[in-house]
Scaffold this motif. Structure first.
Motif: not given
Length: 460
Positions: A282-303
């Motif tokens: 089918g299709l293989m899709a890699d999920i990498g470790f989140p960079n700073y911007e993504t981590r900040a966005a996740i934290l903002t969403q969680n807060f």
């Protein structure tokens, strides 16, 4: 003023370029868009799916509306109101085409039938597309997951998501199940870990033929099968045999299969070749470790979700210091949420209370031996391989990764680093460092490998 319909192909290409969309996202969601009608103020755009089998219009409004309006305005010099319509909707009136009815396309899973479906599906309520933060580390996987959710069993079957711990594989997999149930609550969706599958199979075999037959019927009659952490079936022959036949039957009848793993199929060394081949179909899709911007966005969403005030200095401190995975970001947020019930959060309070989540490498000195040993373990090579003159890719890549990590994680000179990786000269060290630096930017897999090794080093 340029004609909008004439310029439409160029505008779509501009959307892909300006907003850095992945090929999957562009080909599935932007490229097929057609213009139905243009008025002085409005442009009616047909989404590429029928109403009864579509990405809902609400999703397009959330994900692509701003992109399209900006690209149109920049290209034509005129600001249009973009209105999405379904391609089986013949009317062009805004009243009929602004189909944002939440009962038709609910954002959350509600209702008796859907609740029953969720109970059977074994899904967590919070693991939806709406709550998944998209960044450069996961944009391709996210786009592929949405495409599968819209066309289960017919597109990218199976979908194989892989990446390190805590990067969001389970969340994205379960979001597919949620979305399918949103559209059709009668669909038979089941999420299961490979360990749960194995234990259930062992119990069924132990109870006899009838239970074993029932086990097979349960899994082979599903519409959507979500198997998490497939790497744990390595070396388990009976489980591999049953999964192989289950996947074959589901695939042959166009029923959806989604699988997660910590490694791509080719790196699951003790997995049967026929299973690896099935996973790669089918299709293989890699999920990498989140960079700073993504981590900040996740934290903002969680807060925000927890009703906590979003302060830039606090978000920046946590995103800069918790770099290994999303689970630790969530854990830190949960702890701070409890503290915030009784007192206002300050940066000093945050620093004092999330020490256990901060990577160890902030306080422990990592040596070149630590790095080389971890690289050898990760790539299944030896120190002799690293020190040798071998030039095969399976040896040179780990050697270059070790060199790169020695440069960024230690204070040693280029000469000392060169000595540690097989008595190389300083120019080889520079070349290796530059090569891996470039790969991290251009190759998500290399970036994920580096982050995983760094995470392992920080946890020791």
């Amino acid at each position: 003023m340029p004609d909008l319909k004439t310029e439409w192909s160029n505008i779509k290409a501009k959307i892909k370029e300006d907003f850095d969309l992945s090929i999957v996202a562009y080909n599935n969601f932007i490229k097929p868009l057609d213009i139905k009608r243009v008025s002085d103020e409005n442009v009616f755009i047909v989404i590429p799916f029928n109403k009864d089998d579509s990405i809902d219009i609400d999703y397009y409004n959330k994900r692509f509306l701003n992109m399209i309006q900006i690209a149109i305005a920049e290209n034509t010099g005129h600001e249009y109101e973009v209105i999405f319509i379904n391609n089986n909707n013949e009317s062009s009136s805004p009243e009929l085409n602004l189909n944002n009815n939440k009962e038709d396309f609910p954002v959350q899973n509600t209702g008796e039938n859907l609740s029953k479906g969720l109970s059977y599906a074994n899904l967590k309520e919070e693991y939806t597309f709406d709550d998944f933060v998209v960044g450069k580390n996961n944009d391709f996987a996210y786009s592929a997951a949405v495409a599968v959710a819209e066309n289960p069993g017919f597109l990218y079957n199976p979908l194989f998501l892989y990446g390190g711990p805590g990067v969001g594989k389970t969340h994205l997999m379960q979001a597919i199940g949620h979305y399918i149930l949103m559209k059709n609550p009668s669909m038979r969706v089941l999420y299961v870990t490979s360990e749960q599958f194995t234990n259930e199979l062992i119990k069924a075999i132990g109870r006899g033929t009838q239970d074993t037959d029932n086990f097979k019927k349960k899994y082979r009659n599903l519409d959507v099968l979500l198997i998490d952490d497939i790497q744990f079936i390595q070396g388990k022959e009976s489980t591999q045999e049953e999964i192989f036949h289950t996947l074959n039957e589901l695939h042959a009848s166009n029923r959806a299969i989604v699988i997660t793993s910590d490694k791509p199929p080719k790196d699951l060394k003790t997995l049967e070749e026929r299973l690896r081949s099935r996973f790669e179909m089918g299709l293989m899709a890699d999920i990498g470790f989140p960079n700073y911007e993504t981590r900040a966005a996740i934290l903002t969403q969680n807060f925000k979700k927890n009703g906590m005030p979003v302060k830039d200095d606090i978000i920046d401190y946590i995103a800069s210091n918790i770099t290994s995975n999303i689970r630790e970001l969530t854990g830190a947020t949960n702890k701070l949420n409890l503290i915030s019930k009784n007192r206002e959060l300050t940066l000093e309070i945050v620093k004092e209370n999330i020490k256990e989540y901060i990577n160890e490498n902030n306080s422990r000195k990592i040596t070149m031996d630590d790095i080389i040993n971890e690289v050898c373990d990760y790539y299944s090579v030896t120190r002799d391989d690293i020190n040798s003159s071998k030039r095969s890719q399976d040896i040179t890549h780990p050697r270059q990764v070790a060199t790169y990590l020695c440069r960024i994680l230690t204070d040693n000179s280029q000469e000392l680093i060169g000595q540690a990786v097989g008595k190389r000269d300083h120019s080889t060290v520079i070349n290796s460092f530059n090569k891996i630096s470039k790969e991290i930017t251009n190759n998500p897999r290399t970036a994920a490998e580096i982050e995983e090794i760094k995470s392992r080093l920080s946890s020791k």
